[in-house]
Motif scaffolding. Structure first.
Motif, PDB file in Angstrom:
ATOM      1  N   GLY A   1       4.247 -12.919  -6.794  1.00 11.78           N
ATOM      2  CA  GLY A   1       3.437 -11.720  -7.358  1.00 11.78           C
ATOM      3  C   GLY A   1       2.190 -11.760  -6.630  1.00 11.78           C
ATOM      4  N   LEU A   2       1.522 -13.119  -7.010  1.00 14.23           N
ATOM      5  CA  LEU A   2       0.216 -12.733  -6.295  1.00 14.23           C
ATOM      6  C   LEU A   2      -0.019 -12.825  -4.901  1.00 14.23           C
ATOM      7  CD1 LEU A   2      -2.761 -13.454  -7.152  1.00 14.23           C
ATOM      8  CD2 LEU A   2      -2.296 -15.876  -6.720  1.00 14.23           C
TER       9      LEU A   2
ATOM     10  N   ASP B   1       8.821 -27.721 -11.498  1.00 11.05           N
ATOM     11  CA  ASP B   1       7.446 -27.107 -11.309  1.00 11.05           C
ATOM     12  C   ASP B   1       7.229 -26.038 -10.292  1.00 11.05           C
ATOM     13  OD1 ASP B   1       6.553 -29.141 -12.870  1.00 11.05           O
ATOM     14  OD2 ASP B   1       5.982 -30.404 -11.299  1.00 11.05           O
ATOM     15  N   VAL B   2       8.240 -26.209  -9.352  1.00 13.58           N
ATOM     16  CA  VAL B   2       8.592 -24.947  -8.177  1.00 13.58           C
ATOM     17  C   VAL B   2       9.053 -23.939  -8.863  1.00 13.58           C
ATOM     18  CG1 VAL B   2       9.748 -24.361  -6.020  1.00 13.58           C
ATOM     19  CG2 VAL B   2       8.769 -26.736  -6.267  1.00 13.58           C
ATOM     20  N   PHE B   3      10.147 -23.953  -9.604  1.00 15.34           N
ATOM     21  CA  PHE B   3      10.817 -22.809 -10.084  1.00 15.34           C
ATOM     22  C   PHE B   3       9.950 -22.088 -11.337  1.00 15.34           C
ATOM     23  CE2 PHE B   3      14.723 -25.007  -9.152  1.00 15.34           C
ATOM     24  CZ  PHE B   3      15.208 -24.180  -8.216  1.00 15.34           C
ATOM     25  N   ALA B   4       8.944 -22.840 -11.813  1.00 13.26           N
ATOM     26  CA  ALA B   4       7.951 -22.380 -12.746  1.00 13.26           C
ATOM     27  C   ALA B   4       6.836 -21.703 -12.147  1.00 13.26           C
ATOM     28  CB  ALA B   4       7.418 -23.535 -13.705  1.00 13.26           C
ATOM     29  N   VAL B   5       6.553 -22.076 -10.928  1.00 18.78           N
ATOM     30  CA  VAL B   5       5.266 -21.464 -10.275  1.00 18.78           C
ATOM     31  C   VAL B   5       5.669 -20.470  -9.170  1.00 18.78           C
ATOM     32  CG1 VAL B   5       3.490 -21.950  -8.522  1.00 18.78           C
ATOM     33  CG2 VAL B   5       3.840 -23.668 -10.480  1.00 18.78           C
ATOM     34  N   PHE B   6       6.981 -20.511  -8.862  1.00 24.18           N
ATOM     35  CA  PHE B   6       7.446 -19.491  -7.595  1.00 24.18           C
ATOM     36  C   PHE B   6       7.232 -17.871  -7.976  1.00 24.18           C
ATOM     37  CE2 PHE B   6      10.797 -17.761  -4.713  1.00 24.18           C
ATOM     38  CZ  PHE B   6       9.846 -18.173  -3.527  1.00 24.18           C
TER      39      PHE B   6
ATOM     40  N   SER C   1      -1.399  -9.366  -0.249  1.00 24.87           N
ATOM     41  CA  SER C   1      -1.055  -8.778   0.867  1.00 24.87           C
ATOM     42  C   SER C   1      -1.296  -7.534   0.967  1.00 24.87           C
ATOM     43  CB  SER C   1       0.359  -8.956   1.247  1.00 24.87           C
ATOM     44  OG  SER C   1       0.480 -10.308   1.295  1.00 24.87           O
ATOM     45  N   ILE C   2      -1.143  -6.483  -0.162  1.00 29.09           N
ATOM     46  CA  ILE C   2      -1.481  -5.180  -0.146  1.00 29.09           C
ATOM     47  C   ILE C   2      -2.980  -5.001  -0.186  1.00 29.09           C
ATOM     48  CG2 ILE C   2      -1.333  -3.099  -1.785  1.00 29.09           C
ATOM     49  CD1 ILE C   2       1.218  -4.068  -0.412  1.00 29.09           C
ATOM     50  N   ASN C   3      -3.633  -5.710  -1.057  1.00 27.69           N
ATOM     51  CA  ASN C   3      -5.252  -5.873  -0.924  1.00 27.69           C
ATOM     52  C   ASN C   3      -5.679  -5.918   0.409  1.00 27.69           C
ATOM     53  OD1 ASN C   3      -7.843  -5.717  -1.479  1.00 27.69           O
ATOM     54  ND2 ASN C   3      -7.864  -7.596  -2.336  1.00 27.69           N
ATOM     55  N   LEU C   4      -5.265  -7.068   1.340  1.00 21.59           N
ATOM     56  CA  LEU C   4      -5.736  -7.075   2.589  1.00 21.59           C
ATOM     57  C   LEU C   4      -5.343  -6.153   3.526  1.00 21.59           C
ATOM     58  CD1 LEU C   4      -7.000  -9.437   4.434  1.00 21.59           C
ATOM     59  CD2 LEU C   4      -4.475  -9.981   4.738  1.00 21.59           C
ATOM     60  N   LEU C   5      -4.264  -5.393   3.399  1.00 21.53           N
ATOM     61  CA  LEU C   5      -3.777  -4.436   4.315  1.00 21.53           C
ATOM     62  C   LEU C   5      -4.426  -3.261   4.303  1.00 21.53           C
ATOM     63  CD1 LEU C   5      -0.087  -5.087   4.544  1.00 21.53           C
ATOM     64  CD2 LEU C   5      -1.801  -5.570   6.190  1.00 21.53           C
ATOM     65  N   VAL C   6      -4.790  -2.852   2.846  1.00 25.46           N
ATOM     66  CA  VAL C   6      -5.572  -1.723   2.560  1.00 25.46           C
ATOM     67  C   VAL C   6      -6.949  -2.084   2.905  1.00 25.46           C
ATOM     68  CG1 VAL C   6      -6.566  -0.303   0.550  1.00 25.46           C
ATOM     69  CG2 VAL C   6      -4.148  -0.870   0.555  1.00 25.46           C
ATOM     70  N   THR C   7      -7.527  -3.030   2.688  1.00 27.62           N
ATOM     71  CA  THR C   7      -8.919  -3.283   3.119  1.00 27.62           C
ATOM     72  C   THR C   7      -9.039  -3.062   4.706  1.00 27.62           C
ATOM     73  OG1 THR C   7      -9.378  -4.757   1.449  1.00 27.62           O
ATOM     74  CG2 THR C   7     -10.926  -4.834   3.242  1.00 27.62           C
ATOM     75  N   SER C   8      -7.891  -3.899   5.421  1.00 29.75           N
ATOM     76  CA  SER C   8      -7.856  -3.532   6.823  1.00 29.75           C
ATOM     77  C   SER C   8      -8.026  -2.108   7.477  1.00 29.75           C
ATOM     78  CB  SER C   8      -6.719  -4.425   7.495  1.00 29.75           C
ATOM     79  OG  SER C   8      -6.505  -4.275   8.798  1.00 29.75           O
TER      80      SER C   8
END
Length: 78
Positions: free
Chosen positions: A27-28, A17-22, A33-40
């Motif tokens: 990516g998410l 399960d971990v290898f399938a979701v990781f 993180s990019i969205n949060l930093l640009v908004t900031s």
């Protein structure tokens, strides 16, 4: 609306399960993180025009965002 925390959502994962979701989780996390930093940066830019305030600390923001998401994921309804 209840005034208490929901119960802890127990879960069990297998290594498969971990290898399938990781990969999707990484990516998410990257896109979020990019969205949060640009908004900031945008908010900091617009606040700077009206009143000089202390600059935002990106590491602190990302850390708080990560902790909040982990805590939110631990509680929920089944």
């Amino acid at each position: 609306m209840p005034h208490s925390l929901p119960p802890f959502a127990g879960f069990s994962w297998t290594p498969n399960d971990v290898f399938a979701v990781f990969p999707g989780a990484l990516g998410l996390a990257f896109v979020t993180s990019i969205n949060l930093l640009v908004t900031s940066r945008v908010v900091e830019h617009f606040r700077g025009r009206h009143a000089p305030l202390k600059a935002a600390d990106s590491d602190r923001e990302l850390g708080a965002y990560a902790l909040a998401n982990m805590a939110a994921g631990m509680f929920g309804r089944r």
